[in-house]
Each structure stands twice: as C-alpha cells, then as structure tokens.
Design a protein around this motif. Structure first.
Motif, PDB file in Angstrom:
ATOM      1  N   LEU A 183      47.551 -49.200 -25.944  1.00 48.41           N
ATOM      2  CA  LEU A 183      46.622 -50.320 -26.056  1.00 48.41           C
ATOM      3  C   LEU A 183      45.291 -50.012 -25.380  1.00 48.41           C
ATOM      4  N   GLU A 184      45.331 -49.411 -24.188  1.00 51.33           N
ATOM      5  CA  GLU A 184      44.101 -49.107 -23.456  1.00 51.33           C
ATOM      6  C   GLU A 184      43.190 -48.198 -24.278  1.00 51.33           C
ATOM      7  N   ASP A 185      43.779 -47.190 -24.922  1.00 50.34           N
ATOM      8  CA  ASP A 185      42.986 -46.282 -25.752  1.00 50.34           C
ATOM      9  C   ASP A 185      42.363 -47.024 -26.934  1.00 50.34           C
ATOM     10  N   HIS A 186      43.165 -47.890 -27.585  1.00 47.41           N
ATOM     11  CA  HIS A 186      42.647 -48.658 -28.721  1.00 47.41           C
ATOM     12  C   HIS A 186      41.455 -49.524 -28.300  1.00 47.41           C
ATOM     13  N   VAL A 187      41.634 -50.258 -27.203  1.00 51.83           N
ATOM     14  CA  VAL A 187      40.598 -51.200 -26.768  1.00 51.83           C
ATOM     15  C   VAL A 187      39.318 -50.462 -26.391  1.00 51.83           C
ATOM     16  N   ALA A 188      39.440 -49.387 -25.616  1.00 55.46           N
ATOM     17  CA  ALA A 188      38.251 -48.631 -25.208  1.00 55.46           C
ATOM     18  C   ALA A 188      37.501 -48.114 -26.430  1.00 55.46           C
ATOM     19  N   GLY A 189      38.230 -47.565 -27.394  1.00 57.17           N
ATOM     20  CA  GLY A 189      37.589 -47.031 -28.591  1.00 57.17           C
ATOM     21  C   GLY A 189      36.940 -48.117 -29.436  1.00 57.17           C
TER      22      GLY A 189
END
Length: 879
Positions: free
Chosen positions: A144-150
């Motif tokens: 989730l963290e990777d998705h949100v940052a991107g």
C-alpha cells in the motif's frame, strides 16, 4: 449570478502544504494507516488523520471541516464497514466518502481479503462506478505504501502541468492575500481531537464573546487555536481571521494589528476603532488572537470591540487569563502520557498521545523509528518527565539524530531536575519547558548556541540575508547557513517559504528564551543595533521605489518585512537612537500611507517624543514625530491647535533645511483647515498651491501628485468643476509619468466620478475600468470598491437595473469588510440606483440579492468587459 474565473490547480509553497485526508476504519487498518502516513510525509505533504487517541466515530462536523480544508481524499477499505453512530444511516467511513467534494481527487485502495461486510461491498461497488475516483487493490501495508507514494507523485505531476500559465501571477499580490488566513500546520496534530471538539462546542454556543486558550509556553495553544479555527469555519460564514501578536509588544498596537489582518487600511481619516466596528458590524466572524499575554493590558479593548460588534467572536491564546467580561477560559491540558510507571504501548491504537507525538516527529529523522520492547520504557519515561508538553517532546524527538531513546532519557534524568530548580520563579510546567529548551541548547556547539541567542532580536520571521548581516562580526558569521540548518534539525528554528523566499522563524517561547540569554550575556543592545542597521539599510534601498514604477513590488517586499520593521523602530527607540527612528519612519511615509499604518507609526512617534528628556532630538526629528502624531487628529478631531501644530512642523522642517518635508506639512495643514465646519477654503487653497510649486521644484512627484488631488477635491467641493478636473488631470499626468499606480488610481477614481456627474458617461466609463484594473493589480481593495461603484453608476445610467444593483451591493460589502467610508459629495451612483428602484424594483431587488453573494473576483468579472477581465484573472485567483 456570474460564476468566478476557472481556478487552475496550484502548486503550494511549504507553508501551504497540500493536505491529504485519509479515511478508513481505525483499529482494523492501523498498520495500513501508518503506511499511508509514511508515504504522504515522504512527499512532504500533510496527512489529515483522526489517528491514535481519537474516538471510533469523530463528530460529523469535525471531519466535514477537515475535509473542507483538504486537497486529496485517500480511502483505505478492508473487511469492516465500520460503526454506525446513533441517529445515522451510514458509518463514518461511508459518510466521509459522501462528504468529499466532487472536484477533490480521490485515491481508493481496497485490501485483498476473504471476507467483507455487505455494506462495504455496496460502497466499493459504488466507488468503482464513480469516474472521479481512482481504484486499486493491495496486499499488505508495504504494498500500500508504494502504491500511495507513486499515485500521489503522479497526481502532483499532473497538477503541476495544469497549473502552468503563460504568465505567473504576481507573487506580491498573492502574498498580500494570505494575510489573516489561518496558517496550515507544518506537521501533523496529534492527541488534540477532544480539545478541538471542546473548543468548537464553546464557539458554537455563541454565549461567550472571548474564548481564551490558557496554558504555559510550549503546551500547544497556538496549534489548538489553528485546528479549532479550521474545525469551526462553518460556524462563522463571514470569515475566520488569524491575527499573530507575537511581535506586538505595545498595547497601543492591538487595534492597528487587528485592522491590518482584517484588511482595513488606516489612512487616518476615521478612528481605527470606528473602522473596525464598521467592518465587523452584523458579520459572524471568528478572530483568532495568538500570543496575547505580552499585551494583556490591552484586553479591555476587546470588550469595546465585541460591544460594538456583537456577532464577532474572539479566540485568544495567552499564558495568562485576560480577566475581562465575556471571557470563557479553556485550560489547555498537556498530552496524555503512559499511565503509572509502565512502558509505552507497542499497540498503536492504545498508545498515549505524547508517545505518538514523539514517534511521529522522530520518524521525520528516521522513517523506521517505532516503539519497540527495547525502547518502550525509555519513551514512556521521556514523555512523563516532559509532562506531556508537545514542544518539549518535539525537541527531545529531534535528538534521535544523535542519541537513542535510552540516552535521551538518561540525560533528561540528570539535567532536568537541576535546570528546573534554577528557574523556581516560573510556574511548574513553564519551568519544565524552559529547562527542556536549556537542555536542548546545551547539546549545541558554542557557535550554534550563540547564533540561536542572537536570533532572539528578530520578529516573527527573518531571511538568510538578514542573519548574515547580523553575523558580520559574530563568531558564527562565516557559518550562518550550516548553523541555521543545524538549529532547524534540532527543531529550534522553523523553515518555510513566503512570497517565493526561504524564511526562518522561532517559536515564541524559544525567541523569549534566546533574548533572555542574549540580555544575560550583555550583548542585547549590540545585536539590536545590528538588526536595526540592517533594516534601516533595507528600507533606504527599497523606499525610492515607493513613489514610482517599482511601487507594487516595494509595497509587497515591505509587507513581508513588516514584523521586523516594527522591531527595528522599537530597537531604535529603545536604544535612544531617536533621530534614526524618526528618519526611519519618514523614509517609509509613502508605505505607511498606501498600506494604512498611520495609527501604528503614531504610537512609536509619541513614545519617541516622551524620551526627549533622555536623549535630545533634532528639530527635524521633532517635526517628523509631531507630523505623524497630528495626522489622525487632522482628519478626526480638527482644531485650531492641530492647524497650529502642523504649522510648527512646517517651521521646524524649514529651519532644518528640508523644504520638501516642509511642503508636505504645509499641504497637511491646508487639509486640516478644510475639515472645519467654518471652511477657510481660500487660505487652504493658497497653502496647497504653494506646496505644489515647492514639491514640483524639489522633484517630489509623488507628493506633488497627491497634493494636486487635494486641490481637485477642494475645487469640487467649492463647485469649481473645471478647476477640479484640471487638478485631477495634472495629478494623473504626474503620477503616470513616474509609474505611481496608487496615486493614478486615486486621481482617476475622482476624475471619473466627476466626469460622470457632468454627464460624460463614456469618458467616465473608460476611466472607471482603467482604475479598477489598476486597483486589482495593486491589491488595493478600497480602489476596487470605488471602481465597482463607478461601473455601477454607468450601468444604472444605461438602465441595467440588475447589474447596477449587484455591483453596488458587492462594492458595499467590500467597503463594510475593510471599514471604509466615503464623502457624500463624491458619491455618484446612488441617485441613479434610486431612480431604477422606482422603475424596476424587482430587478433591483434580484441584483442586490445576487450582489451579496459575489466574491471580489466575481464582482470584478461582472464589472469588466471579457477582454479586460482576462488581464487580471490570474491576480484575482489569489484573493
């Protein structure tokens, strides 16, 4: 009703960080929420989260207000639909999605799970059909963290492209518009949900005229005031204003400061209290007064204000109770700390607010920082020892760069009892706060410690250039950038961007600490001298542009430096450099006039006159001080004594060899004569003409043009319209030749009104439009009101009942909001409106209803031809 110009998305400066509202169930998705927070802060954005310590279902009004203040909506959905509160049909989870504005970007993330509540399935199905929401599945918190940052990075890139325009809006104008707005916090607010709700409840009752947030320095009064103001915006439909009193030390400056933040220009023509009362009449506004304790003697002024403006409410932060009628005190509590003597909880949802704050701030340094079995007891000890004081906890958390929690706890255990014992004259929690700053400063190398103490002489904010000028003969002088960076790393100095410039600031209690230590070491007077010398040089550099083509930029630059201009004058008076203080004030005469600060300058000049017995002053300085002291009297309480006093100013200026200043004082004396009921117009005209000749000979084109305007007004009142037009023409010609937009606008407004009165409708209309454009470019709201009234008069003459009445009401709303009045002789639009009211009352009434709802931008759009409006649309977006 005319709609406003389309607003292109904007890229904000760090002091206006983009706010990302995060919606999810709390306990079920605690890890995922932490991952989203990390992604948001990695991009230097501000997460808006009802986080640890919040109730399961925050009050609807509270999260509605937070949504209104946010820019991006993130929804995280797992298995649970969430709790449905009594008397509600949907859970808070679905309600938050429903309340998100239609135009707000929505990023939705659905966790892969074997089970899901039926109502959540229905909500997700609805979201999938919503073409305004982006929708993704995820597996775990890291995913989730990777998705949100991107996704946020992509969204910002898109908004950046959309925000580009052929010409960037004027940063000076944009900056002026930020005055009085509630500041967006630089960091996440933690553990104050209950306090925000309690303060909002007090404000909502409407029975308390003043709500005072009371507590020691560092307890978070200002932050609570900011968050409470944001959460209460719906209660005050006519506006919320934030008035920073941090650099205001004289009780006499309370009214001028409130006026400044309300947008009220004080040209001396009416009592400032009367202008503020006029501006606040029948308006439901909230005025936040931050750091009131240093001018608590001015508290009775608030009683006078809320008496004449009973629909205004004041939210005050102060270390001490104001003790006035109508005050409701709210004692700001510290953050909750771990109960008993146990360790901090490893469970995020059960963690105390103090520990949560420590972890949050430590993560700005180390993104992997968290409560572990190894450090849980130390974190609990730190927070208990610091008594839950937010600023103290932030200072301690900043030390994780060089110390681990055990080392921080150990040093506090040794240092804090000794330090608090040394300051027994302070209240208990204030002692702890001061001792924590002392401990934090003790870890700095000597050069950085010296720099921090020297920074105490600055007002609210300061630039690197100013710091470097201060450090020319200081040990840290050659390392200012590195030393400032180190102080920022330790949370002792804050950084932000304002008007396109990097600026720095100290929190009020840190500034107080720094200045006390500067005085103790005997360097305060020398550093104050260096500060005053820097700003004297700065105003001498900027002042020549005030009367010419650089006027708008000069006014904007001085506006950014206003807190330090005040401090510089104060330093000059305090250190008995009275002649320098007089020259400083006179150098900025045009700025005081354009921006409306005469009441403020009067306070300083009266103080200067009182100090003559300590330090003799020159006749020139005495003339300057009396000129400013008599300016308001000239308009509000004209008398033979005022005329005689200004005559003495003329004599003193002439004896000093300053014919230029003598001519300006002579023009002021003539203006004072005209204020009498028994008009001595012949003598006044002779003095004004003499002043014009001298000013023209001296090359003072700004004062020459303004004096020609005075001659024109006098001729108009006497019925000599041809002479009046000739004076307005000369004033405009002189002002335009130098690029003096302000005087061009003032003269043009009067000339166009007179032309209209004489039946020259087309000529008047062209100039009304021209001066309206000038006023928008200057962010001169008084001029905008005049321009709207002028176009209103033309529309009324053409029989456009709806448009004319809408513009009249819109202009009246501006006048009321900024507290300006007008001389009846120069008002030209109202007779025509009354004629229209008799002919087409229905259209007039409909226009008045619409005009009351117009924003400034919408009113200007209604007034201007489309091709003219396109010239100022960008500037109006900042209003």
């Amino acid at each position: 009703m005319v709609t406003g110009p389309e607003r292109a998305p904007v890229i904000r400066t760090p002091d206006q960080r983009i706010r990302v509202f995060v919606s999810s169930t709390l306990r079920e998705l605690a890890d995922e929420r932490e991952a989203v927070r990390s992604a948001v802060e990695r991009l230097r954005l501000a997460p808006v989260m009802f986080e640890l310590g919040a109730r399961p279902h925050p009050p609807r009004d509270l999260y509605r207000s937070y949504l209104a203040q946010s820019d991006v909506f993130i929804g995280i959905y797992g298995a649970s639909y969430g709790w449905i509160a009594p008397d509600e049909d949907v859970s808070g989870l679905e309600d938050e999605y429903n309340l998100a504005p239609a135009g707000m970007p929505k990023l939705i993330y659905v966790k892969d799970t074997d089970t899901r509540d039926e109502r959540l399935k229905d909500l997700i199905a609805r979201i999938q059909a919503d073409d305004t929401a982006a929708y993704l599945h995820f597996h775990d918190a890291r995913d989730l963290e990777d998705h949100v940052a991107g996704d946020l990075a992509m969204l910002l890139a898109e908004r950046f492209d959309e925000s580009r325009a052929p010409e960037a809006p004027d940063t000076g104008a944009a900056q002026v518009s930020l005055v009085g707005r509630v500041p967006v916090p630089y960091t996440t607010t933690i553990g104050r949900e209950g306090d925000i709700d309690a303060v909002r409840t007090l404000l909502a009752r409407g029975t308390d005229r003043v709500v005072s947030l009371i507590g020691p320095g560092g307890i978070g009064k200002s932050r609570l005031a900011i968050e409470s103001a944001m959460a209460s915006g719906d209660l005050f439909p006519d506006g919320v204003y934030f008035v920073l009193l941090e650099g205001v030390l004289e009780p006499g400056l309370l009214l001028p400061t409130i006026a400044y933040y309300l947008g009220i220009r004080d040209n001396g023509e009416a009592a400032l209290e009367e202008r503020i009362a006029h501006a606040l009449a029948d308006r439901r506004v909230l005025i936040v007064l931050d750091n009131f304790e240093q001018i608590v003697d001015a508290a009775p002024v608030l009683v006078r204000l809320y008496t004449v403006a009973p629909t205004a409410t004041f939210l005050v932060t102060s270390r001490i109770v104001l003790r006035i009628r109508g005050e409701r005190v709210y004692d700001v509590p510290p953050l909750t700390t771990p109960a008993g003597e146990g360790p901090a909880s490893l469970d995020r949802t059960a963690r105390s607010a103090a520990v949560s704050l420590f972890v949050d701030r430590a993560r700005a340094i180390d993104s992997q920082f968290d409560v572990t079995p190894d450090n849980a007891r130390d974190l609990a000890d730190i927070c208990r020892r610091l008594e839950g004081l937010p600023l103290a906890i932030e200072l301690a958390a900043a030390k994780v760069r060089i110390l681990n929690p055990a080392q921080i706890a150990g040093r506090l255990e040794k240092s804090l009892p000794l330090l608090t014992a040394a300051v027994r004259d302070l209240p208990e929690r204030h002692r702890t706060m001061r001792a924590t700053i002392d401990w934090s400063v003790s870890l700095l190398p000597p050069e950085q410690r010296d720099l921090l103490e020297d920074l105490g002489v600055f007002a609210t904010r300061f630039t690197l250039d100013a710091v470097e000028a201060l450090g020319e003969d200081r040990p840290w002088g050659g390392h200012a950038i590195d030393a400032l960076a180190a102080l920022a790393d330790g949370s002792l100095v804050k950084q932000s961007e304002l008007g396109g410039r990097r600026v720095f600031s100290l929190l009020a209690i840190v500034r107080e600490y720094a200045l006390d230590h500067l005085k103790e070491r005997g360097d305060a007077q020398r550093v104050r001298r260096a500060h005053a010398d820097y700003y004297r040089g700065l105003v001498q550099q900027i002042a020549p542009d005030l009367g010419g083509r650089g006027q708008a930029d000069a006014v904007a630059r001085l506006g950014l430096e206003l807190p330090n201009l005040r401090a510089a004058v104060r330093h000059l008076v305090y250190t008995n450099r009275l002649d320098d203080a007089g020259d400083f004030a006179w150098c900025l005469l045009i700025y005081w006039w354009i921006s409306g600060f005469f009441a403020e300058v009067r306070v300083w000049m009266l103080e200067l006159l009182e100090k003559q017995h300590e330090q003799p002053i020159t006749p020139h300085t005495r003339a300057i001080a009396w000129f400013f002291a008599l300016w308001g009297e000239m308009w509000q309480r004209p008398s033979e004594q005022v005329v005689a006093g200004l005559g003495e100013c003329v004599r003193l200026f002439r004896e000093s060899g300053d014919e230029d200043a003598a001519a300006m004082a002579l023009a002021a004396r003539a203006t004072a004569r005209v204020q009498f009921s028994h008009l001595d117009t012949d003598k006044a005209e002779a003095e004004l003409r003499e002043a014009v000749v001298t000013l023209r000979e001296r090359g003072n084109t700004w004062a020459e043009a303004i004096t020609e305007v005075s001659l024109g007004r006098l001729a108009w009142v006497r019925g000599a319209t041809d002479d009046a037009l000739a004076h307005f023409d000369r004033a405009t010609s002189v002002a335009e030749s130098r690029g003096d937009l302000f005087t061009t606008s003032v003269a043009g407004n009067l000339r166009s009104r007179l032309n209209f009165q004489l039946g020259r409708i087309e000529e008047a209309e062209r100039e009304f439009v021209h001066t309206l454009l000038l006023s928008v470019g200057l962010h001169y709201e008084e001029g905008v009101a005049y321009g709207l009234e002028g176009v209103c008069a033309v529309a009324a003459a053409h029989g456009e009942a709806w448009r004319a009445s809408a513009l009249a009401v819109a202009a009246g709303e501006i006048r009321r909001r900024i507290g300006i009045f007008d001389v009846e002789a120069f008002t030209v639009h109202t007779p025509y409106l009354e004629i229209l009211r008799g002919r087409d009352a229905q259209s007039v009434e409909a226009g008045e209803i619409a005009g009351a709802e117009l924003t400034v931008a919408e009113a200007v759009q209604l007034a201007l031809p489309e091709h003219e409006f396109s010239m100022v649309a960008d500037a109006l977006r900042a209003w």
